[in-house]
Scaffold this active site. Sequence first.
Site, PDB file in Angstrom:
ATOM      1  N   HIS A  47      52.355  75.902  67.996  1.00 25.41           N
ATOM      2  CA  HIS A  47      51.635  75.343  69.157  1.00 25.41           C
ATOM      3  C   HIS A  47      50.325  76.110  69.381  1.00 25.41           C
ATOM      4  O   HIS A  47      49.274  75.513  69.618  1.00 25.41           O
ATOM      5  CB  HIS A  47      52.526  75.428  70.410  1.00 25.41           C
ATOM      6  CG  HIS A  47      51.874  74.943  71.666  1.00 25.41           C
ATOM      7  ND1 HIS A  47      52.274  73.807  72.336  1.00 25.41           N
ATOM      8  CD2 HIS A  47      50.847  75.454  72.378  1.00 25.41           C
ATOM      9  CE1 HIS A  47      51.504  73.632  73.395  1.00 25.41           C
ATOM     10  NE2 HIS A  47      50.622  74.624  73.460  1.00 25.41           N
ATOM     11  N   GLU A  48      50.402  77.452  69.269  1.00 25.71           N
ATOM     12  CA  GLU A  48      49.196  78.279  69.518  1.00 25.71           C
ATOM     13  C   GLU A  48      48.168  78.153  68.402  1.00 25.71           C
ATOM     14  O   GLU A  48      46.977  78.033  68.670  1.00 25.71           O
ATOM     15  CB  GLU A  48      49.581  79.753  69.705  1.00 25.71           C
ATOM     16  CG  GLU A  48      50.607  80.011  70.788  1.00 25.71           C
ATOM     17  CD  GLU A  48      50.333  79.289  72.081  1.00 25.71           C
ATOM     18  OE1 GLU A  48      51.299  78.983  72.795  1.00 25.71           O
ATOM     19  OE2 GLU A  48      49.164  78.995  72.391  1.00 25.71           O
ATOM     20  N   HIS A  97      46.041  75.166  68.624  1.00 24.30           N
ATOM     21  CA  HIS A  97      44.909  75.279  69.560  1.00 24.30           C
ATOM     22  C   HIS A  97      43.661  75.796  68.855  1.00 24.30           C
ATOM     23  O   HIS A  97      42.542  75.405  69.177  1.00 24.30           O
ATOM     24  CB  HIS A  97      45.240  76.233  70.714  1.00 24.30           C
ATOM     25  CG  HIS A  97      45.953  75.596  71.869  1.00 24.30           C
ATOM     26  ND1 HIS A  97      45.440  74.524  72.589  1.00 24.30           N
ATOM     27  CD2 HIS A  97      47.134  75.887  72.441  1.00 24.30           C
ATOM     28  CE1 HIS A  97      46.287  74.188  73.537  1.00 24.30           C
ATOM     29  NE2 HIS A  97      47.326  75.003  73.481  1.00 24.30           N
ATOM     30  N   CYS A  99      51.719  72.079  77.976  1.00 28.00           N
ATOM     31  CA  CYS A  99      50.576  72.927  77.660  1.00 28.00           C
ATOM     32  C   CYS A  99      49.837  73.279  78.946  1.00 28.00           C
ATOM     33  O   CYS A  99      49.612  72.410  79.793  1.00 28.00           O
ATOM     34  CB  CYS A  99      49.633  72.198  76.693  1.00 28.00           C
ATOM     35  SG  CYS A  99      48.244  73.202  76.145  1.00 28.00           S
TER      36      CYS A  99
END
Length: 189
Positions: A159-160, A163, A116
């Site tokens: 993954h995004e 966030h 990351c």
Amino acid sequence: MYYMNDITRDGEPVLRQVSEKIEFPLTKNDLQLAHDMMEYLYNSQDPKIGKEMGLRAGVGLAAPQVGVGRQMIALLVPKLDPNAYADDFDLEKVMVNPKIVSHSAEKICLKEGEGCLSVDDDVPGYVPRYARITVTYQDIQGNSYKNRFKGYPAIVLQHEIDHLNGHLYYDRINHESPFTLGDLTYLLG
Ligand SMILES: Cc1nc(NNC(=O)[C@H](CC2CCCC2)CN(O)CO)c(F)c(N2CCN3CCOC[C@@H]3C2)n1
Ligand code: NI
């Protein structure tokens, strides 16, 4: 134009908050944010520019990573096929208010684990991701979509979107035994 010192690092509260929903029409600032996030990804994937600017390469970027706690992500995911053209992407877009509305039970992971831009040291281990997901989102014009993704693009999207909910990839690694397959169906990449 973002440089690495514009990337928010682990420890900053914004990376652990739930980002705010974005209203339409987008403000000038939102449009600039979308542009700058995509520009970072293009620059970071260009061997010459990326090197000159000292950028860590990225295939995705979320607004909290540039200090903005709003629900916007940028994606520039190349095709895994080595014979594909360099400018041929599986995902090349900005998503506003992305949401995973359904997913497979089956899970997959990247063979080499994840990293990351907001986490300076790499944490080894498999990061379990859903093999297939259905995502609703809007584009910067405000058009709504409901699309399905699988494999590598699905991993990047998870993954995004993590966030935007205050999660980082290492939260999902089994630290007792980081490389056990468990219920992982297959490794990608
Ligand atoms: C897999 C990969 N992760 C790279 N970095 N990490 C990131 O993108 C982070 C997000 C990804 C980490 C795992 C899933 C999502 C950024 N993140 O923190 C955003 O939240 C890469 F850079 C990369 N590639 C392959 C494609 N290549 C094309 C040519 O240019 C170099 C580029 C390198 N593949
Ligand atoms: Ni990240």
